[in-house]
Structures are given as C-alpha cells and as structure tokens.
Motif scaffolding. Structure first.
Motif, PDB file in Angstrom:
ATOM      1  N   CYS A 197       4.013  -6.737  -4.662  1.00 42.23           N
ATOM      2  CA  CYS A 197       5.106  -6.759  -3.675  1.00 42.23           C
ATOM      3  C   CYS A 197       4.795  -7.755  -2.556  1.00 42.23           C
ATOM      4  O   CYS A 197       3.826  -7.588  -1.811  1.00 42.23           O
ATOM      5  N   ALA A 198       5.618  -8.798  -2.459  1.00 40.44           N
ATOM      6  CA  ALA A 198       5.394  -9.854  -1.467  1.00 40.44           C
ATOM      7  C   ALA A 198       5.606  -9.354  -0.044  1.00 40.44           C
ATOM      8  O   ALA A 198       4.924  -9.791   0.879  1.00 40.44           O
ATOM      9  N   GLY A 199       6.531  -8.447   0.152  1.00 37.05           N
ATOM     10  CA  GLY A 199       6.851  -7.969   1.490  1.00 37.05           C
ATOM     11  C   GLY A 199       6.099  -6.714   1.887  1.00 37.05           C
ATOM     12  O   GLY A 199       6.230  -6.241   3.019  1.00 37.05           O
ATOM     13  N   GLY A 200       5.343  -6.129   0.994  1.00 32.31           N
ATOM     14  CA  GLY A 200       4.645  -4.873   1.290  1.00 32.31           C
ATOM     15  C   GLY A 200       5.620  -3.732   1.489  1.00 32.31           C
ATOM     16  O   GLY A 200       5.387  -2.835   2.297  1.00 32.31           O
ATOM     17  N   ALA A 201       6.698  -3.744   0.736  1.00 30.25           N
ATOM     18  CA  ALA A 201       7.769  -2.771   0.935  1.00 30.25           C
ATOM     19  C   ALA A 201       7.605  -1.504   0.108  1.00 30.25           C
ATOM     20  O   ALA A 201       8.316  -0.533   0.320  1.00 30.25           O
ATOM     21  N   ILE A 202       6.672  -1.506  -0.833  1.00 27.73           N
ATOM     22  CA  ILE A 202       6.528  -0.361  -1.741  1.00 27.73           C
ATOM     23  C   ILE A 202       5.280   0.426  -1.364  1.00 27.73           C
ATOM     24  O   ILE A 202       4.229  -0.133  -1.091  1.00 27.73           O
ATOM     25  N   ARG A 203       5.451   1.748  -1.387  1.00 29.20           N
ATOM     26  CA  ARG A 203       4.326   2.622  -1.052  1.00 29.20           C
ATOM     27  C   ARG A 203       4.388   3.843  -1.955  1.00 29.20           C
ATOM     28  O   ARG A 203       5.469   4.375  -2.204  1.00 29.20           O
ATOM     29  N   GLN A 204       3.239   4.295  -2.435  1.00 34.89           N
ATOM     30  CA  GLN A 204       3.159   5.535  -3.205  1.00 34.89           C
ATOM     31  C   GLN A 204       2.159   6.440  -2.503  1.00 34.89           C
ATOM     32  O   GLN A 204       1.049   6.025  -2.192  1.00 34.89           O
ATOM     33  N   VAL A 205       2.573   7.680  -2.277  1.00 34.24           N
ATOM     34  CA  VAL A 205       1.721   8.638  -1.590  1.00 34.24           C
ATOM     35  C   VAL A 205       1.555   9.859  -2.483  1.00 34.24           C
ATOM     36  O   VAL A 205       2.544  10.491  -2.872  1.00 34.24           O
TER      37      VAL A 205
END
Length: 169
Positions: free
Chosen positions: A53-61
């Motif tokens: 992800c180029a924008g750092g928009a994805i997160r998994q917790v």
C-alpha cells in the motif's frame, strides 16, 4: 461570422453537454479505480496488501480473543493506485468504480472500509488459526485433493504431528 452562427445554432439545438452532477447521475468510466472493497470470506489475512500500500491506508488488527482480524481501509489516505488489488493472492481486494469520497471533516476518522476476517478452528485441537481460502489453495496446488483440504483444516502444529506420523517418527 457565418461559421460562428452555425456553431451557435447547433449548440443551442443540442442542449447542454455536461452532466447534471451532483443533482443527477453522471458518467463513470468502467476502468476507474475507486474505493477499495474487501471480500472477508476470500481474504487470508496475509497482509500482502499492507506491505504494498503506497499510502499506508490499509491496517489489520488482530482481536484479543483470537477470533480473527479487523481489516480497515482508510479512504482519506488511499491513493487508488490498485497495488493492493494487484498483489492480493486470493483476489479478495477489488477496486470499485465508486469514486464518491466527499465527506465532512468531522467524519475523517470514521470514513473507512471495515471488514472482519474470521479465523477457523483446527479440526483436531480447536486452536484458532488464519483461514486458507480455496482460491489460495488452487494457486498453490491447482485443483486441491480432499487430503490437501483436510490438511489445511489443521493448525500448523497438528499438521507437523500428522506429517511426523506419516514418516514413521
């Protein structure tokens, strides 16, 4: 002068050539890269999308109870580059042609896509483990046999024990 009048007359007869947006529907190109959509049943939770992800928009917790992962895509930071879709091994991520990202400033922290990725239970010991979707097994093995399907319903420790028994250890 006469050419100008011809163009003016043709345009008056033709009417407006712009879309009535936002008061009506507008044209959206088929290949437009819009908001990210996630199919939680097809997602393996491998985190490949986070790495690309180029924008750092994805997160998994990961949830504390071990039942699975919360998957977030922040629309404010997504650049719609499509790398997550391209590198997703199971095809769980798709870019839709929904381009409407207008929102109030007060909604900037809640303007996101959220899915829950459930973990499966090991058939032998009931330990929670990340699911291996069928699409991923097909990429690895072609058409997976029933033995392979049974193997992937076991946790890594139970798989090791089974393999050791098969080898006579």
């Amino acid at each position: 002068m006469l050419t100008f009048l011809k163009v003016l007359w043709r345009n008056l007869l033709q009417g407006p050539s712009t879309d009535p947006f936002p008061f009506g529907e507008t044209h959206t190109p088929k290949r437009l890269r819009g908001k990210v959509r996630v199919d939680s049943k097809a997602c393996a939770g491998c985190s490949m999308c986070i790495n690309v992800c180029a924008g750092g928009a994805i997160r998994q917790v990961e949830r504390e109870d071990g039942s699975g992962k919360d998957f977030y895509v922040w629309h404010n930071t997504c650049t719609f580059c499509g790398l997550c879709e391209r590198f997703c091994p199971t095809g769980a991520i798709k870019l839709s042609n929904d381009w409407s990202t207008a929102h109030l400033n007060s909604e900037k922290f809640t303007f996101r896509e959220h899915e829950f990725i459930t973990y499966d239970k090991c058939e032998k010991c009931s330990t929670r483990m990340p699911r291996v979707p069928l699409a991923m097994l097909k990429k690895i093995y072609g058409e997976p046999t029933e033995d392979i399907m049974k193997l992937y319903r076991l946790c890594p420790e139970c798989r090791r024990q089974r393999a050791a028994r098969q080898l006579g250890a």
